[in-house]
Design an enzyme around this catalytic site. Structure first.
Site, mmCIF file in Angstrom:
data_model
loop_
_atom_site.group_PDB
_atom_site.id
_atom_site.type_symbol
_atom_site.label_atom_id
_atom_site.label_comp_id
_atom_site.label_asym_id
_atom_site.label_seq_id
_atom_site.Cartn_x
_atom_site.Cartn_y
_atom_site.Cartn_z
ATOM 1 N N CYS A 86 -23.101 -5.022 -35.417
ATOM 2 C CA CYS A 86 -21.671 -4.812 -35.158
ATOM 3 C C CYS A 86 -21.137 -5.987 -34.328
ATOM 4 C CB CYS A 86 -21.510 -3.487 -34.413
ATOM 5 S SG CYS A 86 -19.813 -3.080 -34.035
ATOM 6 N N LYS A 92 3.451 2.884 5.311
ATOM 7 C CA LYS A 92 2.201 3.622 5.143
ATOM 8 C C LYS A 92 1.309 2.766 4.245
ATOM 9 C CE LYS A 92 0.384 8.188 4.123
ATOM 10 N NZ LYS A 92 -0.819 7.755 3.458
ATOM 11 N N LYS A 127 6.168 9.904 1.019
ATOM 12 C CA LYS A 127 5.528 9.155 -0.066
ATOM 13 C C LYS A 127 6.568 8.659 -1.071
ATOM 14 C CE LYS A 127 1.329 9.268 -0.324
ATOM 15 N NZ LYS A 127 0.265 10.185 -0.459
ATOM 16 N N GLU A 146 7.301 3.298 10.128
ATOM 17 C CA GLU A 146 6.321 2.255 9.802
ATOM 18 C C GLU A 146 5.976 2.338 8.325
ATOM 19 O OE1 GLU A 146 2.803 2.915 12.117
ATOM 20 O OE2 GLU A 146 3.973 3.124 13.946
ATOM 21 N N CYS A 160 -16.984 3.152 -37.425
ATOM 22 C CA CYS A 160 -16.679 2.055 -36.504
ATOM 23 C C CYS A 160 -15.570 1.167 -37.089
ATOM 24 C CB CYS A 160 -17.941 1.217 -36.260
ATOM 25 S SG CYS A 160 -17.628 -0.240 -35.253
ATOM 26 N N TYR A 169 -2.129 2.372 15.704
ATOM 27 C CA TYR A 169 -2.226 3.521 16.611
ATOM 28 C C TYR A 169 -3.242 3.188 17.700
ATOM 29 C CZ TYR A 169 -2.836 8.586 17.671
ATOM 30 O OH TYR A 169 -2.897 9.822 18.249
ATOM 31 N N CYS A 191 -17.291 -2.370 -37.948
ATOM 32 C CA CYS A 191 -18.358 -2.613 -38.924
ATOM 33 C C CYS A 191 -18.540 -1.462 -39.914
ATOM 34 C CB CYS A 191 -19.676 -2.912 -38.213
ATOM 35 S SG CYS A 191 -20.407 -1.495 -37.399
ATOM 36 N N ASP A 251 -1.795 1.667 2.083
ATOM 37 C CA ASP A 251 -2.640 2.469 1.191
ATOM 38 C C ASP A 251 -4.042 1.879 1.119
ATOM 39 O OD1 ASP A 251 -3.395 4.428 -0.501
ATOM 40 O OD2 ASP A 251 -2.408 3.609 -2.275
ATOM 41 N N CYS A 256 -20.734 3.355 -31.632
ATOM 42 C CA CYS A 256 -21.216 2.784 -32.887
ATOM 43 C C CYS A 256 -22.699 2.459 -32.702
ATOM 44 C CB CYS A 256 -20.449 1.506 -33.223
ATOM 45 S SG CYS A 256 -21.248 0.568 -34.539
#
Ligand code: IVH
Length: 699
Positions: free
Chosen positions: A463, A130, A327, A128, A439, A241, A442, A132, A457
């Site tokens: 800014c 899997k 996996k 089957e 920054c 299941y 600025c 996630d 900043c």
């Protein structure tokens, strides 16, 4: 200490360290929804721990992560980094009828062969996908869905039935004669890719933290207190299941077929295999084909088909012996790190971004990836010019996991591996990576708050990305909801000197707007209508819109409930603010600092003049001492108010909300589907049950 124990000491230490590390990783994965280890790293550590525990049986501990599955039970803890948890227990915890276990993982044909060797030679294997997401256990009594439990710690789970009922493919009732009195169906709850992307887009617009992948988004969603929001997000479920007594069929496959006939959503990708070759062909097919599925998958699950054989094989403490997961490998590519650029967010946080030579990965082209912060870059020891590994596994957001290192296997020149690595390091040019000190937008010197990983900043008012970011947040849907004023328009208005702060929005004139290219009189009128309408936005949302650091939507609501106007809030002390649910010292300090800044006070004054709602309704519900001295248990689900609201009402009327039923309990506020154990205990102790209507009448 004898010689032997001295030799063993480092391994014993390693064992203890691994237990702690895995315990922590489980917590971050299941409770916080913020995974820190990849599945593979987790499994490797778990295997190492199992080996060490076998070596030192005297250190056996039933609480070790090798002995139980990770727990997603909601614990009372502060708001999670995803901002979705409420910090209070909100779901009823119910004991599973059959423990909810995990699956052993495998990563190669050899590991699958090892597993198959231990099965009876006649065993058929069902393959089957899997899925996630996160597991769910649905209980049906006389054909009616009565509980939907999360895995929890495997022994007991949270009943999230109100949220599960929002999933259209899960029947609430099965009208057939052939369903047994009780059966349980387990499956996976998922947020389909499309919904996940839409949700993250929305969160990005709201500057809310993004979900790393659909699994985390589904998990955060399933634990929400508001089924309407859950329904809006659009969860899906696949079931795989069936359990119970006197169920039809002698094989797993037949049971799933039956479940399909009863109307359950069962994947079509199920195949009965008779050899490892067949299993490997299934894997090869789905490793590519899964990219076309609407939901995330991270592997396949192999199950022994015959139920009698399953029973014979039985379980270990954590996993069935009759099933195993395989996996899929995470996709990984090497590419050039061309440049690191820096992004300044609305709160001034400077985030480094990797600009990559474009590379194809899991169906999309990756050319940018976040580097999070200075420490992250230093821990990977990467810098522009390096070839770096980019991975996109369960994490939808691509991440850089390392840099190209010399291959140790081709060491023909007599150097040991570590010497070669050192030579390689020495041959890289430059002194390594340094984070900017000013920054990039600025030029203001950056600051790093102690205990925080981020550089910031501090030039909030000057800014550009911070100014524009604050305006974008202010107008966003969950804040003032001003249509027609999007990112581009804000940028344009900022360039033209029309917008410098949120108060300027209310000074915009029709002719100013209409004079801009791309904006005619019609859109100018629409925009002004939106601005006008925003003057009716209630106080709690206005407070959120102001963009005080760490004051999110939910926190703003809770603050506004206690401080129902801005004037009282402005004078609140940190201690007073800390008394509000969800408000910790850091948030309280940010609020106080906000109101201590003259520039903010000027803006607030202008907003007040413009007519914004700086006042709201008083705290919801009646206030009295009618419940003084009473201990009240809340159980079940309610129609008129949420559990949080009932709790607040109990407290507002002088009562105390307690978690478990005892002699001291005054009464139980009983909703629908109250837990059977609580009901029995209440009966035994002769404690009264009040319906929500009776309770509301009483107040
Ligand atoms: S069977 C006793 N089948 O994988 C174990 N699980 O890593 C019964 N999962 O907890 C589980 N797809 O949440 C099974 N087709 C599938 C699955 C599946 C996803 C999840 C499930 C389980 C986890 C283990």
């Amino acid at each position: 200490m004898d010689l032997f124990s001295q030799i063993e000491e480092p391994e014993r230490e390693e064992l203890k360290r691994l237990r702690k590390e895995l315990e922590e990783a489980n917590y971050k994965y299941y409770v916080l929804n913020m995974p820190t280890l990849s599945d593979r790293e987790f499994d490797e550590k778990m295997h190492r721990l199992q080996a060490l525990e076998a070596q030192f049986p005297d250190l056996f501990d039933p609480k070790s992560p090798t002995q139980h599955v990770g727990s997603d039970l909601e614990k009372p803890h502060p708001t999670s980094p995803q901002g979705e948890e409420k910090g209070r227990k909100a779901f009823e915890t119910v004991k599973h009828k059959y423990p909810m276990l995990s699956l052993a993982n495998s990563y190669s044909r050899e590991e699958i062969e090892d597993w198959v060797r231990k099965l009876p030679s006649s065993a058929e294997i069902v393959c089957e996908l899997k899925f996630d997401g996160l597991s769910i256990s649905l209980w049906y009594e006389h054909g009616i869905l009565v509980k939907a439990l999360t895995r929890g710690d495997g022994v007991q789970g949270d009943d999230v039935i109100a949220n599960i009922k929002t999933i259209p493919s899960i029947p609430w009732r099965i009208e057939r004669d052939d369903v047994p009195d009780f059966f349980e169906l387990r499956g996976e709850v998922l947020l389909p890719w499309e919904r996940f992307e839409a949700l993250n887009k929305e969160r990005e617009e709201q500057e809310e933290p993004l979900f790393a992948n659909p699994r985390n988004a589904a998990s955060g969603t399933l634990k929400l207190q508001d089924p309407r929001e859950v329904a809006r997000r659009g969860l899906e479920a696949y079931l795989y299941y069936m359990l119970g007594d006197n169920l039809p069929g002698t094989t797993h496959y037949e049971r799933l077929e039956t479940a399909k006939q009863w109307g359950f959503h069962i994947s079509d990708a199920i195949k009965v295999c008779h050899s490892v070759d067949e299993v490997m062909a299934y894997i090869a097919y789905w490793d590519t084909e899964r990219k076309n599925l609407p939901v995330a998958t991270d592997g396949i699950v192999l199950k022994v088909n015959n139920l009698a054989q399953q029973e014979e094989l039985g379980f270990t403490a954590k996993t069935p012996r009759w099933a195993i997961a395989y996996k899929f490998p995470a996709e990984k590519q090497l590419t050039l790190l061309k440049e690191i650029t820096y992004q300044v967010g609305r709160t001034g946080v400077v985030t480094p971004v990797a600009n990559l030579e474009p590379v194809q990965l899991s169906g999309t082209i990756v050319q940018r990836a976040t580097l999070h912060n200075e420490d992250f870059i230093k821990s990977l020891d990467i810098r522009p010019g390096d070839r770096v590994w980019v991975e996109k596994g369960g994490e939808i957001i691509p991440k850089i996991v390392g840099r190209e290192k010399p291959t140790p296997s081709c060491s023909t020149d007599g150097h040991r591996q570590s010497d070669r690595a050192e030579l390689f390091t020495l041959s890289r040019e430059g002194d390594g990576f340094t984070f900017p000190t000013v920054c990039p937008e600025c030029g203001t010197p950056l600051v790093r708050v102690e205990g925080e990983a981020a550089w910031r900043c501090p030039n909030e008012a000057g800014c550009p990305p911070q100014i524009k970011g604050k305006i974008e947040h202010f107008v966003s849907r969950k804040a003032m909801n001003i249509d027609g004023l999007g990112e581009e328009t804000i940028d344009l208005f900022y360039q033209k000197g029309l917008l410098h702060n949120i108060a300027d929005i209310y000074d915009l004139k029709l002719e100013d707007i209409a004079a801009q290219e791309r904006l005619g009189e019609k859109s100018a009128q629409n925009m002004l209508a939106g601005i006008e309408a925003s003057k009716q936005v209630p106080w709690a949302r206005v407070l959120f819109a102001l963009g005080i650091r760490m004051v999110g939507e939910t926190t703003a609501k809770k603050i506004a409930r206690v401080y129902n106007n801005i004037d009282t809030l402005q004078w609140a002390t940190t201690e007073q603010l800390c008394a509000i649910e969800d408000v910790g010292p850091q948030i309280a300090e940010n609020i106080v600092a906000y109101f201590n800044d003259m520039r903010n006070l000027e803006i607030l004054e202008r907003l007040r003049q413009a007519g914004l709602q700086f006042e709201g309704e008083a705290a919801e519900g009646p206030q009295s001492d009618k419940l003084a001295g009473m201990s009240i248990v809340i159980s079940g689900t309610f129609a008129h108010h949420s559990r949080d609201e009932y709790k607040a009402m109990i407290e507002a009327n002088g009562g105390k909300n307690v978690g478990s039923v005892s002699k001291k309990t005054s009464f139980i506020l009983a909703g629908e589907n109250m837990g059977p154990e609580k009901r029995k205990k209440a009966e035994d102790l002769g404690i009264k049950l009040l319906t929500e209507d009776e309770f509301l009448k009483m107040l």
